[in-house]
Design an enzyme around this catalytic site. Structure first.
Site, mmCIF file in Angstrom:
data_model
loop_
_atom_site.group_PDB
_atom_site.id
_atom_site.type_symbol
_atom_site.label_atom_id
_atom_site.label_comp_id
_atom_site.label_asym_id
_atom_site.label_seq_id
_atom_site.Cartn_x
_atom_site.Cartn_y
_atom_site.Cartn_z
ATOM 1 N N ASP A 17 -3.886 -1.088 9.491
ATOM 2 C CA ASP A 17 -4.867 -2.058 8.991
ATOM 3 C C ASP A 17 -4.542 -2.578 7.595
ATOM 4 O OD1 ASP A 17 -5.303 0.359 7.764
ATOM 5 O OD2 ASP A 17 -7.473 0.395 8.054
ATOM 6 N N GLU A 63 -1.850 13.167 0.687
ATOM 7 C CA GLU A 63 -0.527 12.720 0.228
ATOM 8 C C GLU A 63 0.161 13.828 -0.586
ATOM 9 O OE1 GLU A 63 -3.226 9.197 0.792
ATOM 10 O OE2 GLU A 63 -3.355 11.136 -0.242
#
Length: 418
Positions: free
Chosen positions: A279, A364
């Site tokens: 997206d 992350e």
């Protein structure tokens, strides 16, 4: 002629000129003589710049023409010279001292034959060539520029492996079409598309087959315990963890591909791995920025974390901190779209993967902590001053009218793929 000294100026003129020229010489009173005047012919060089004719059947040679202005220091009247009144056709020297030494050396050249045709032809050819060149330049100016030739894909470029987790929803196809068309602009790219499903779906399989991209189709279902519950906001639980780790497994050992390229990259392959959600919005430039990553490269991400952008702070070409508002003390306060990892580094660290149990915002960091020290990050995008990726989201469509029609048995045809 009798009565003139051989070395006097007047005598030099007598010796240099012959009776085929209309020439009258006046010297001192005692030596004044008049040449016989022949029938004058046409002026062979009349009208041409720099040429001189003494109104006779011969023209002056080049040495004489170049020195004529120096011949006479007091007076000179000669047909064809600029400013000479029309009808004059004689050379008049009013005094013997009017001849400087250069005159005596140049005057013997008077009356030598001169063929003007070759230089005139050469000059005309020069002008023709200049006109031709001007015409060519004018034509080039109005000719539309040719379309730039697409350079062949260089085999020496490292391959970019783009990992994209995806899941079924109304906007899934729209998101994947947009992303695939961006990726199709990038040379040497391999798309690893991983579905959150037990197996491949027809929609995604058809889209990949029609994309024209080199791809590997993978599928793995997110465990129920890790799924979002009804009404929970999206940030409560990390998403796409199983799908990204499945792509890392394929890169390291292969196996499990349900479509496209089945074999993993061979040992020694140069490449870089990037985690691109379906997206986000990506500039084509971003992929060239990351291609030559040696370890872990980083850059800013726009419209994320409640800020205009988040990203590393760079000083003297090194990352010295991060511009972020939320939990700035995280080991690696970067967005998933804000870094890429060299393939050899990932293959050399088999235990490096994403941790589904990592605290919020630390997903992350759970991977990067196994790979690199923050001081060794490689800043890209003009030392992290350019935004080339944006954390965008497609608005969830409102289907109230569709639901109402379905209750009436008049819903949209389900065979039409949206």
């Amino acid at each position: 002629m009798p009565g003139l000294q051989a070395r006097s100026p007047v005598g030099v003129v007598q010796e240099a000129a012959d009776q085929r020229f209309s020439l009258i010489i006046d010297g001192p009173a005692r030596s004044r003589r008049r040449h016989p005047v022949s029938q004058p012919s046409r002026s062979l060089c009349s009208g041409h710049s720099g040429s001189v004719t003494v109104y006779g059947t011969r023209t002056l040679t080049e040495p004489a023409r170049s020195l004529l202005p120096k011949l006479f220091t007091r007076s000179l009247r000669l047909r064809c010279f600029p400013g000479l009144p029309a009808g004059r056709s004689r050379l008049r020297v009013t005094a013997a001292e009017a001849f400087p030494a250069a005159s005596r050396r140049a005057l013997p050249f008077l009356g030598q034959p001169c063929d003007c045709l070759p230089p005139l032809r050469a000059a005309a050819e020069q002008l023709r060539q200049k006109d031709l060149r001007i015409s060519q330049l004018q034509a080039d100016l109005h000719r539309p520029a040719p379309a730039p030739a697409q350079p062949p894909e260089p085999e020496a470029l490292p391959t970019i492996y783009v990992v994209t987790p995806t899941y079924a929803r109304l906007v899934q196809k729209a998101e994947l079409v947009r992303l695939s068309q961006t990726l199709s602009l990038v040379p040497r790219l391999h798309w690893l598309l991983v579905e959150d499903a037990e197996g491949p779906t027809p929609l995604v399989s058809r889209l990949l087959a029609a994309s024209g991209l080199l791809f590997t189709h993978l599928a793995v279902l997110t465990p129920k315990a890790q799924r979002l519950r009804e009404g929970e906001p999206g940030w409560v639980r990390p998403r796409g963890v199983e799908q990204r780790n499945r792509a890392l497994d394929w890169l390291r050992s292969g196996g499990g591909a349900v479509g496209g390229e089945k074999d993993p990259p061979p040992p020694g392959t140069r490449g870089v791995v990037y985690f691109a959600d379906d997206d986000n919005t990506y500039s084509r430039e971003l992929f060239e920025e990351m291609r030559w990553t040696r370890g872990v490269s980083v850059w800013p991400v726009g419209l994320v974390g409640g800020l205009r952008f988040e990203g590393p702070r760079v000083q003297d070409g090194r990352v010295v901190g991060f511009h972020t508002a939320w939990e700035p003390n995280r080991p690696f306060p970067v967005d998933m779209a804000g870094f890429a990892v060299a393939l050899p580094l990932l293959l050399a660290k088999p235990n490096a993967q994403f941790d589904a149990t990592a605290p919020r915002g630390h997903l992350e960091s759970s991977l990067l902590s196994h790979l690199v020290d923050p001081k060794d990050l490689e800043p890209r995008a003009a030392n992290c001053t350019r935004v080339l990726v944006w954390h965008t989201r497609t608005e969830k469509p409102k289907m109230k009218q569709e639901e109402q029609l379905q209750r009436q048995g008049r819903g949209s045809d389900p065979a039409v793929e949206v």
